[in-house]
Design a protein around this motif. Structure first.
Motif, mmCIF file in Angstrom:
data_model
loop_
_atom_site.group_PDB
_atom_site.id
_atom_site.type_symbol
_atom_site.label_atom_id
_atom_site.label_comp_id
_atom_site.label_asym_id
_atom_site.label_seq_id
_atom_site.Cartn_x
_atom_site.Cartn_y
_atom_site.Cartn_z
ATOM 1 N N ARG A 1 39.917 11.688 23.429
ATOM 2 C CA ARG A 1 39.037 11.866 24.490
ATOM 3 C C ARG A 1 37.690 11.311 24.227
ATOM 4 O O ARG A 1 36.960 11.021 25.146
ATOM 5 C CB ARG A 1 39.068 13.534 24.701
ATOM 6 C CG ARG A 1 40.085 14.270 24.812
ATOM 7 C CD ARG A 1 40.205 15.587 24.853
ATOM 8 N NE ARG A 1 39.315 16.082 23.737
ATOM 9 C CZ ARG A 1 40.185 16.630 22.734
ATOM 10 N NH1 ARG A 1 41.305 16.527 22.585
ATOM 11 N NH2 ARG A 1 39.566 17.249 21.925
ATOM 12 N N THR A 2 37.447 11.006 22.954
ATOM 13 C CA THR A 2 36.429 10.674 22.525
ATOM 14 C C THR A 2 36.092 9.288 23.424
ATOM 15 O O THR A 2 34.828 8.885 23.404
ATOM 16 C CB THR A 2 36.195 10.414 21.001
ATOM 17 O OG1 THR A 2 36.354 11.659 20.188
ATOM 18 C CG2 THR A 2 35.045 9.582 20.450
ATOM 19 N N ALA A 3 37.119 8.579 23.721
ATOM 20 C CA ALA A 3 36.976 6.909 24.307
ATOM 21 C C ALA A 3 36.118 7.120 25.492
ATOM 22 O O ALA A 3 35.196 6.362 26.053
ATOM 23 C CB ALA A 3 38.056 6.606 24.466
ATOM 24 N N ARG A 4 36.101 8.335 26.280
ATOM 25 C CA ARG A 4 35.362 8.602 27.459
ATOM 26 C C ARG A 4 33.831 8.712 27.024
ATOM 27 O O ARG A 4 32.889 8.067 27.863
ATOM 28 C CB ARG A 4 35.735 9.664 28.348
ATOM 29 C CG ARG A 4 37.306 9.664 28.777
ATOM 30 C CD ARG A 4 37.595 10.560 29.961
ATOM 31 N NE ARG A 4 37.529 11.852 29.508
ATOM 32 C CZ ARG A 4 38.689 12.479 28.893
ATOM 33 N NH1 ARG A 4 39.835 11.997 28.681
ATOM 34 N NH2 ARG A 4 38.458 13.768 28.548
ATOM 35 N N LEU A 5 33.682 9.136 25.969
ATOM 36 C CA LEU A 5 32.094 9.483 25.562
ATOM 37 C C LEU A 5 31.575 7.929 25.043
ATOM 38 O O LEU A 5 30.469 7.811 25.491
ATOM 39 C CB LEU A 5 32.027 10.463 24.398
ATOM 40 C CG LEU A 5 32.504 11.622 24.623
ATOM 41 C CD1 LEU A 5 32.297 12.615 23.367
ATOM 42 C CD2 LEU A 5 31.821 12.456 25.933
#
Length: 876
Positions: free
Chosen positions: A630-634
């Motif tokens: 999910r960090t990839a979206r940040l």
């Protein structure tokens, strides 16, 4: 020579004896609970070979008093014996020339029994083996497996029975059902080796609990997954490790092997339904391959399918105006929507036609056709048109959802019998489409072959070796933070400027030299998480503040951890506004070294968001690892947070992976946090733990051996690069085949082939360098792709001491000495990996090749199986 020949030691185990036997003996001891079921299934299966029994007289099997009395040597022995009687029976069978067995009951140490007796066995606790094509059912199943294109390899008898029961109701058949039980004897690797070479097996289902040899399993799974889908389930993964880390590492290993991991039995059966029947589109994968088009005769069903596609991480295919206008010409009146496309009431017989048109669009990866029961439509006609559309489609695969039971159940059964992938709900049909997409992505990942050494990294390995030697000399396995950061710096990963100091005054001086603001950290070999004992202070902006903070920190930590040794402080420049990430290297009991990426900082352990993969990585795999989280979206930026430099993060992952490749003595290496902003990355903190002296861990996936590439010049001055083959050589390999003469093809492949199929090309160019080697001679062409002008290949037999060779050279390069050089490269590699002999087959009429191998030191003998073939053997 044949490309898919499986070698076996002379007089020893032959895989065909286990997986395609012509005679079977059931050996029964006192009190065997499995024997009655096995005897009944053997007799009822319609086995085409000879069935014998020792120690029992079941109907349908010839009975004999002991193994010595058997009139023929059996290929396969089914041993229903108490543990203490196994060794004597296996020894007696091996003396008769039988080397394949199945052990359904307990065994003390089956691997040791194999070594002592020379037998190879499935078990202990094997469910058995079934080969429906030859009528063999030596299993503990309650139903007779039907003939089909699925293979099931299982450790659990309960899961095997559940899958077979489902298959019987769904008209799904099998090429093989193999129970390996406790995986002590013949395990996953041996079974997958056979299935990878079986042209009848269209898809493979795996039930995995334990892998005993990571390299052999990954290698065999990759070989199988190159040309067919392989799906795996793991029961009890969370029981073994509640954190889920080991389960995530297994999923990463399976993904890199090209295997689709599914979550549970329902998903396994859904994947089996899909993969057993869907003909995958020959079109190359575009992006994620998850663009789904939905067509239905009921708006509500289309909405459910669309929700399921988006919730499952898929996408609804975009259908532009021109494509929609072309499709509309063939649609019945009253249609609505675009994707999902809804036909009017009463239009169910036109579903197949509409699905076929959608399947032909280039922006569609899969079509889900949903049929709602209608009062005035003939279900048989709907079924026939859907079947015709599925069979005729040359575009995207078509999956059918037909909800209901009273009338729909029989229609689904008939569609299944016709080979259509059909599901009882819209959600299940979409799940099948998403399984197809993930399977294709996994197999693309398996073709990524990072090299052993990434040439543009230029690490200072000697500096790292000195750091490790210093720690070893001090009898330390855990490096200091400063040492761990120095290892990263040696591999080109940017690190925050910092200095280790002894006391508060020195800390203040170091801060003044580094510039403010600074971070102050306690140094102690006994404290892992410094923040938990007040061992980190941020935002210090003057020498005085640093001195005061250091004094307070020393007192605070001493009170919290009086037993800890305090060796000083680390002063570092404080990074600005950044995103905090965590990169880790670790070791898994089953699959060895792993690499992880995710959220960093103090919350990383409390609310983990982490993706896992196995080293070695290249940039493609590193970016895929980042996208798992999910960090990839940040990282793309949000509100007032600018985007991070994702290429720099991927580069850091590749460099960390290279550390794992170069230094297998590392047990754990963590970077937390790795600060990332638009300019790049900066390692702010690191920890490194070495293994005990003399220990190392083997990578599950061997790197691409780029170091074996060398230039070579022919007699006429032309030059080539001779290097190990890569998946990217597929097109050049196919073109090289087309340039061969008909005689060259007949001599090389023993047949008059005119073209190499996609599966053959994949098999030849996507190899595992632990199991075989293929050297290609690549000729540079100015302004165009390199030409493959020669290939030599050496395939190791199971066990690895001998292997089978092949060599061929482009007609334009004959007479240059290239064939000899390619063979000498094989000899060199064979010696390097410990092989003792090289063998090959040559047509007796191929006099040039016979003279060539004689000159290389091969001995020639007429084949015992075919007098038209000469066997060539060379000792290394």
């Amino acid at each position: 020579m044949p490309e898919f020949l499986t070698l076996a030691p002379r007089g020893g185990f032959r895989p065909s004896a286990l997986f395609h036997p012509s005679s079977v003996v059931l050996v029964v001891g006192e009190g065997s609970a499995e024997a009655p079921v096995l005897a009944r299934n053997l007799a009822a299966g319609g086995f085409r070979g000879r069935l014998m029994a020792v120690g029992a007289s079941p109907d349908g099997l010839e009975a004999f008093p002991d193994i010595a009395a058997l009139p023929v040597t059996p290929d396969l022995a089914v041993l229903c014996l108490p543990p203490e009687a196994l060794e004597a029976a296996m020894t007696a069978l091996a003396a008769r020339g039988c080397h394949a067995a199945m052990v359904p009951g307990p065994a003390p140490d089956l691997a040791a029994l194999e070594r002592r007796t020379g037998m190879r066995a499935l078990g202990q606790g094997s469910f058995g083996i079934a080969v429906p094509a030859i009528g063999l059912n030596a299993t503990l199943s309650h139903v007779q497996p039907a003939k089909g294109r699925l293979a099931l390899v299982t450790q659990s008898s309960a899961i095997a029975r559940a899958v077979l029961d489902w298959a019987a109701a769904e008209a799904v058949g099998f090429t093989h059902v193999v129970g390996i039980g406790g995986n002590q004897g013949q395990g996953f690797a041996g079974v997958l080796d056979w299935l990878a070479r079986d042209p009848g097996t269209g898809a493979i289902l795996l039930d995995i609990r334990r892998i005993k040899n990571r390299r052999m399993f990954i290698s065999a799974a990759r070989a199988a997954a190159r040309t067919r889908p392989v799906v795996a389930i793991r029961a009890g993964g969370r029981l073994a490790d509640a954190s889920g880390q080991a389960d995530a590492v297994m999923e990463a290993a399976l993904r890199r092997a090209g295997v689709l991991r599914v979550a549970g039995l329902e998903d396994l059966l859904s994947a089996a339904e899909t993969l057993a029947r869907v003909r995958v589109s020959p079109r190359p994968l575009a992006g994620a391959g998850d663009r789904i088009a939905v067509v239905t005769n009921g708006v509500g069903l289309g909405s459910l399918a669309s929700d399921a596609a988006l919730a499952g991480g898929g996408r609804l295919a975009e259908i532009d105006d021109d494509a929609m206008a072309a499709i509309a010409v063939g649609l019945p009146a009253g249609w609505s929507g675009r994707n999902p496309l809804a036909l009017a009431a009463g239009s169910a017989p036109r579903l197949g036609e509409a699905a076929a048109m959608l399947a032909g669009l280039p922006g569609v990866d899969a079509v889900v056709a949903l049929c709602a029961p209608e009062p005035d439509s003939d279900p048989a006609l709907v079924r026939e048109t859907l079947t015709a559309a599925v069979k005729a489609s040359r575009g995207a695969p078509i999956l059918v959802g037909w909800p209901g039971q009273a009338t729909a159940g029989s229609q689904r059964a008939r569609l299944a019998e016709a080979g259509v992938a059909v599901f009882p709900t819209p959600e299940a049909a979409v799940r099948g489409a998403l399984h197809l997409a993930q399977d294709r992505r996994n197999r693309a990942a398996a073709a990524e072959l990072p090299p052993r050494a990434v040439l543009n990294l230029a690490p200072d390995r000697a500096r790292v070796a000195r750091i490790f030697a210093t720690a070893r000399a001090a009898d330390r396995r855990e490096l200091t933070e400063e040492e761990a950061l120095s290892v990263l710096a040696a591999y080109g990963i940017p690190t925050v400027p910092g200095r280790a100091v002894a006391g508060p005054a020195e800390a203040a001086d170091a801060a003044a030299m580094l510039g403010f603001p600074v971070v102050l950290k306690i140094l102690s070999p006994d404290i892992g998480r410094k923040t938990e004992v007040g061992g980190v202070t941020l935002g210090l902006s003057s020498p005085a503040a640093v001195r005061v903070a250091a004094e307070a920190m020393a007192a605070r930590v001493a009170a919290a951890r009086p037993e800890a040794r305090l060796t000083g402080f680390l002063v570092q420049r404080q990074a600005g506004r950044v995103q905090e990430l965590r990169l880790r290297l670790g070791d898994d009991t089953m699959f060895g070294p792993w690499i992880a990426f995710g959220r960093g900082g103090t919350a990383a352990d409390i609310d983990p968001d982490e993706g896992f993969d196995l080293p070695p990585l290249n940039l493609t795999l590193a970016h895929a690892l980042i996208r798992q989280t999910r960090t990839a979206r940040l990282l793309d930026g949000w509100r007032d947070h600018p985007p991070a430099n994702v290429p720099a993060i991927a580069d850091a992952l590749v460099r960390l992976s290279q550390i794992a490749v170069d230094f297998p003595e590392i047990e754990f290496f963590g970077i937390n946090p790795l600060a990332a902003d638009a300019q790049g990355v900066l390692a702010l903190d690191a920890s490194l733990l070495l293994r005990p002296s003399g220990q190392s861990s083997l990578l599950a996936i061997p790197p691409y051996p780029a170091e074996l590439a060398r230039s070579w010049r022919g007699k006429d001055g032309r030059s080539v690069v001779v290097r190990p083959i890569r998946p990217e050589d597929a097109a050049a390999h196919a073109e090289a085949f087309r340039r061969l003469t008909a005689e060259d093809v007949r001599y090389r492949f023993f047949s008059a082939m005119t073209e190499l199929g996609a599966a053959q090309i994949a098999r030849m160019t996507q190899i595992d360098y632990d199991r075989e080697m293929a050297f290609v001679a690549a000729e540079h062409v100015e302004g165009g792709p390199d030409l493959t002008v020669g290939v030599s290949r050496l395939i190791r037999e199971p066990g690895g001491e001998s292997g089978e060779f092949a060599v061929i050279v482009d007609p334009s390069w004959k007479g240059q000495g290239l064939a000899r050089h390619l063979m000498e490269r094989l000899f060199e590699w064979g010696r390097l990996v410990g092989m003792k002999a090289i063998v090959g087959q040559v047509l007796a009429t191929n006099r040039p090749m016979l003279g060539f191998v004689r000159a290389l030191g091969f001995e020639l003998h007429i084949s015992a199986e075919d007098p038209d073939i000469m066997e060539a053997r060379k000792q290394l």
